[in-house]
Design a protein around this motif. Structure first.
Motif, PDB file in Angstrom:
ATOM      1  N   ALA A   1       0.814  -1.213   0.000  1.00 26.59           N
ATOM      2  CA  ALA A   1       0.000   0.000   0.000  1.00 26.59           C
ATOM      3  C   ALA A   1       0.849   1.265   0.000  1.00 26.59           C
ATOM      4  O   ALA A   1       0.353   2.341  -0.315  1.00 26.59           O
ATOM      5  CB  ALA A   1      -0.936   0.015   1.211  1.00 26.59           C
ATOM      6  N   HIS A   2       2.127   1.148   0.324  1.00 25.95           N
ATOM      7  CA  HIS A   2       3.010   2.310   0.312  1.00 25.95           C
ATOM      8  C   HIS A   2       3.037   2.886  -1.105  1.00 25.95           C
ATOM      9  O   HIS A   2       3.232   2.148  -2.073  1.00 25.95           O
ATOM     10  CB  HIS A   2       4.417   1.898   0.756  1.00 25.95           C
ATOM     11  CG  HIS A   2       5.360   3.024   0.871  1.00 25.95           C
ATOM     12  ND1 HIS A   2       5.990   3.570  -0.233  1.00 25.95           N
ATOM     13  CD2 HIS A   2       5.782   3.728   1.940  1.00 25.95           C
ATOM     14  CE1 HIS A   2       6.769   4.558   0.159  1.00 25.95           C
ATOM     15  NE2 HIS A   2       6.660   4.669   1.474  1.00 25.95           N
ATOM     16  N   PRO A   3       2.833   4.191  -1.260  1.00 28.78           N
ATOM     17  CA  PRO A   3       2.724   4.768  -2.613  1.00 28.78           C
ATOM     18  C   PRO A   3       3.901   4.461  -3.537  1.00 28.78           C
ATOM     19  O   PRO A   3       3.690   4.075  -4.693  1.00 28.78           O
ATOM     20  CB  PRO A   3       2.613   6.275  -2.348  1.00 28.78           C
ATOM     21  CG  PRO A   3       2.065   6.381  -0.966  1.00 28.78           C
ATOM     22  CD  PRO A   3       2.612   5.194  -0.222  1.00 28.78           C
ATOM     23  N   LEU A   4       5.127   4.602  -3.067  1.00 27.32           N
ATOM     24  CA  LEU A   4       6.270   4.337  -3.944  1.00 27.32           C
ATOM     25  C   LEU A   4       6.399   2.849  -4.239  1.00 27.32           C
ATOM     26  O   LEU A   4       6.649   2.451  -5.378  1.00 27.32           O
ATOM     27  CB  LEU A   4       7.573   4.883  -3.349  1.00 27.32           C
ATOM     28  CG  LEU A   4       8.821   4.649  -4.206  1.00 27.32           C
ATOM     29  CD1 LEU A   4       8.656   5.229  -5.614  1.00 27.32           C
ATOM     30  CD2 LEU A   4      10.058   5.229  -3.518  1.00 27.32           C
ATOM     31  N   ARG A   5       6.173   2.008  -3.238  1.00 27.71           N
ATOM     32  CA  ARG A   5       6.271   0.568  -3.475  1.00 27.71           C
ATOM     33  C   ARG A   5       5.222   0.111  -4.476  1.00 27.71           C
ATOM     34  O   ARG A   5       5.496  -0.694  -5.365  1.00 27.71           O
ATOM     35  CB  ARG A   5       6.132  -0.201  -2.170  1.00 27.71           C
ATOM     36  CG  ARG A   5       7.320  -0.031  -1.279  1.00 27.71           C
ATOM     37  CD  ARG A   5       7.185  -0.859  -0.011  1.00 27.71           C
ATOM     38  NE  ARG A   5       8.070  -0.306   0.988  1.00 27.71           N
ATOM     39  CZ  ARG A   5       7.751  -0.092   2.252  1.00 27.71           C
ATOM     40  NH1 ARG A   5       6.547  -0.433   2.698  1.00 27.71           N
ATOM     41  NH2 ARG A   5       8.617   0.422   3.095  1.00 27.71           N
TER      42      ARG A   5
ATOM     43  N   GLY B   1      14.488   4.457 -10.284  1.00 28.29           N
ATOM     44  CA  GLY B   1      14.681   5.763  -9.675  1.00 28.29           C
ATOM     45  C   GLY B   1      14.512   6.887 -10.694  1.00 28.29           C
ATOM     46  O   GLY B   1      13.881   7.907 -10.416  1.00 28.29           O
ATOM     47  N   ARG B   2      15.058   6.698 -11.884  1.00 30.00           N
ATOM     48  CA  ARG B   2      14.912   7.716 -12.928  1.00 30.00           C
ATOM     49  C   ARG B   2      13.456   7.867 -13.345  1.00 30.00           C
ATOM     50  O   ARG B   2      12.983   8.976 -13.587  1.00 30.00           O
ATOM     51  CB  ARG B   2      15.787   7.366 -14.134  1.00 30.00           C
ATOM     52  CG  ARG B   2      17.266   7.608 -13.882  1.00 30.00           C
ATOM     53  CD  ARG B   2      18.108   7.490 -15.145  1.00 30.00           C
ATOM     54  NE  ARG B   2      18.173   6.136 -15.691  1.00 30.00           N
ATOM     55  CZ  ARG B   2      19.022   5.194 -15.270  1.00 30.00           C
ATOM     56  NH1 ARG B   2      19.869   5.462 -14.285  1.00 30.00           N
ATOM     57  NH2 ARG B   2      19.015   4.007 -15.831  1.00 30.00           N
ATOM     58  N   LYS B   3      12.729   6.759 -13.416  1.00 31.18           N
ATOM     59  CA  LYS B   3      11.329   6.813 -13.839  1.00 31.18           C
ATOM     60  C   LYS B   3      10.426   7.456 -12.784  1.00 31.18           C
ATOM     61  O   LYS B   3       9.400   8.040 -13.115  1.00 31.18           O
ATOM     62  CB  LYS B   3      10.813   5.413 -14.165  1.00 31.18           C
ATOM     63  CG  LYS B   3      11.389   4.866 -15.446  1.00 31.18           C
ATOM     64  CD  LYS B   3      10.860   3.483 -15.736  1.00 31.18           C
ATOM     65  CE  LYS B   3      11.489   2.967 -17.021  1.00 31.18           C
ATOM     66  NZ  LYS B   3      10.999   1.651 -17.392  1.00 31.18           N
ATOM     67  N   THR B   4      10.789   7.296 -11.527  1.00 30.65           N
ATOM     68  CA  THR B   4       9.933   7.807 -10.445  1.00 30.65           C
ATOM     69  C   THR B   4      10.423   9.119  -9.848  1.00 30.65           C
ATOM     70  O   THR B   4       9.734   9.701  -9.012  1.00 30.65           O
ATOM     71  CB  THR B   4       9.823   6.767  -9.310  1.00 30.65           C
ATOM     72  OG1 THR B   4      11.140   6.508  -8.783  1.00 30.65           O
ATOM     73  CG2 THR B   4       9.182   5.478  -9.801  1.00 30.65           C
ATOM     74  N   GLY B   5      11.633   9.545 -10.230  1.00 26.54           N
ATOM     75  CA  GLY B   5      12.188  10.767  -9.650  1.00 26.54           C
ATOM     76  C   GLY B   5      12.741  10.563  -8.254  1.00 26.54           C
ATOM     77  O   GLY B   5      12.927  11.508  -7.504  1.00 26.54           O
ATOM     78  N   GLU B   6      13.007   9.304  -7.894  1.00 31.58           N
ATOM     79  CA  GLU B   6      13.550   8.972  -6.578  1.00 31.58           C
ATOM     80  C   GLU B   6      15.022   8.600  -6.721  1.00 31.58           C
ATOM     81  O   GLU B   6      15.481   8.250  -7.802  1.00 31.58           O
ATOM     82  CB  GLU B   6      12.796   7.781  -5.976  1.00 31.58           C
ATOM     83  CG  GLU B   6      11.337   8.036  -5.693  1.00 31.58           C
ATOM     84  CD  GLU B   6      11.117   8.924  -4.482  1.00 31.58           C
ATOM     85  OE1 GLU B   6      11.946   8.883  -3.543  1.00 31.58           O
ATOM     86  OE2 GLU B   6      10.103   9.641  -4.473  1.00 31.58           O
ATOM     87  N   SER B   7      15.749   8.632  -5.608  1.00 31.76           N
ATOM     88  CA  SER B   7      17.146   8.203  -5.635  1.00 31.76           C
ATOM     89  C   SER B   7      17.202   6.690  -5.763  1.00 31.76           C
ATOM     90  O   SER B   7      16.270   5.979  -5.361  1.00 31.76           O
ATOM     91  CB  SER B   7      17.861   8.638  -4.355  1.00 31.76           C
ATOM     92  OG  SER B   7      17.399   7.867  -3.256  1.00 31.76           O
ATOM     93  N   SER B   8      18.311   6.184  -6.295  1.00 30.31           N
ATOM     94  CA  SER B   8      18.452   4.733  -6.408  1.00 30.31           C
ATOM     95  C   SER B   8      18.518   4.097  -5.019  1.00 30.31           C
ATOM     96  O   SER B   8      18.091   2.956  -4.834  1.00 30.31           O
ATOM     97  CB  SER B   8      19.674   4.359  -7.240  1.00 30.31           C
ATOM     98  OG  SER B   8      20.849   4.835  -6.638  1.00 30.31           O
ATOM     99  N   GLY B   9      19.020   4.832  -4.030  1.00 32.06           N
ATOM    100  CA  GLY B   9      19.042   4.317  -2.661  1.00 32.06           C
ATOM    101  C   GLY B   9      17.636   4.103  -2.125  1.00 32.06           C
ATOM    102  O   GLY B   9      17.348   3.090  -1.492  1.00 32.06           O
ATOM    103  N   SER B  10      16.756   5.065  -2.403  1.00 30.73           N
ATOM    104  CA  SER B  10      15.370   4.948  -1.959  1.00 30.73           C
ATOM    105  C   SER B  10      14.664   3.805  -2.673  1.00 30.73           C
ATOM    106  O   SER B  10      14.002   2.975  -2.044  1.00 30.73           O
ATOM    107  CB  SER B  10      14.630   6.265  -2.210  1.00 30.73           C
ATOM    108  OG  SER B  10      13.264   6.132  -1.911  1.00 30.73           O
TER     109      SER B  10
END
Length: 188
Positions: free
Chosen positions: A17-21, A40-49
């Motif tokens: 249910a977590h939005p990013l997951r 990460g590039r597709k979602t605008g998040e860091s690769s660590g996240s």
């Protein structure tokens, strides 16, 4: 890819249910295997996240390492199942289950709102604009009829997906089907 992952653990339901997951899992299901950096590039998040959230999805059985190998030093991940499902009646009967069902329902409503508000008619051909949308129906049905409707909607989608596989004008389409009973108002 297996067809369905039937969740019985409330924690697994909260994880997805977590939005990013949920978004990462959706990308892996619709676009195929990817690394944390690619996602990460597709979602605008860091690769660590994305890497952290992918590990959580892996821990609860939603994804697996792609046997196609690594991309350099990074693992490639893929979805294990086409769909995720759960039995709400069973889920609310276990500790933490009611909260998990509420969390996932809220997330589903948010995704529906995102899809509706993100649809810009100017971006699509007229036939897509005419076909897209949300219908609102109301019917009086017993529970077995609602269950049959849900089952037959899924069957019809499977038939149409198979019939139009490979069609030149096909695009990914996010479909939502829901049905909830309403309390009758007391009549005086």
């Amino acid at each position: 890819m297996e067809d369905r992952y039937k969740i019985s653990d409330p924690q697994a339901l909260k994880v997805v249910a977590h939005p990013l997951r949920g978004r990462l899992l959706g990308l892996l299901r619709t676009e195929g295997p990817a690394t944390a950096s690619e996602l990460g590039r597709k979602t605008g998040e860091s690769s660590g996240s994305t890497s952290y959230h992918l590990r959580e999805l892996f821990k609860y059985g939603f994804i697996e390492e792609d046997p196609g190998g690594r991309d350099g030093r990074e693992r490639r991940w893929r979805a294990r199942h086409r769909y995720t499902s759960w039995n709400s009646r069973e889920m609310v009967g276990v500790p933490g289950g009611r909260e998990a069902v509420e969390v996932i329902r809220t997330r589903q409503a948010e995704v529906l709102a995102e899809r509706i508000l993100g649809f810009d008619e100017d971006d699509w051909l007229p036939e897509w604009v005419e076909a897209a949308g949300v219908d609102d129906h109301f019917a009086e049905l017993p529970p077995q009829a609602l269950a049959e409707f849900m089952r037959r909607a899924e069957e019809l989608l499977g038939e149409l997906t198979a019939r139009y596989a490979g069609a030149q004008d096909s695009r990914p389409v996010h479909l939502f089907v829901g049905g909830f009973p309403q309390k009758r108002e007391e009549r005086t």
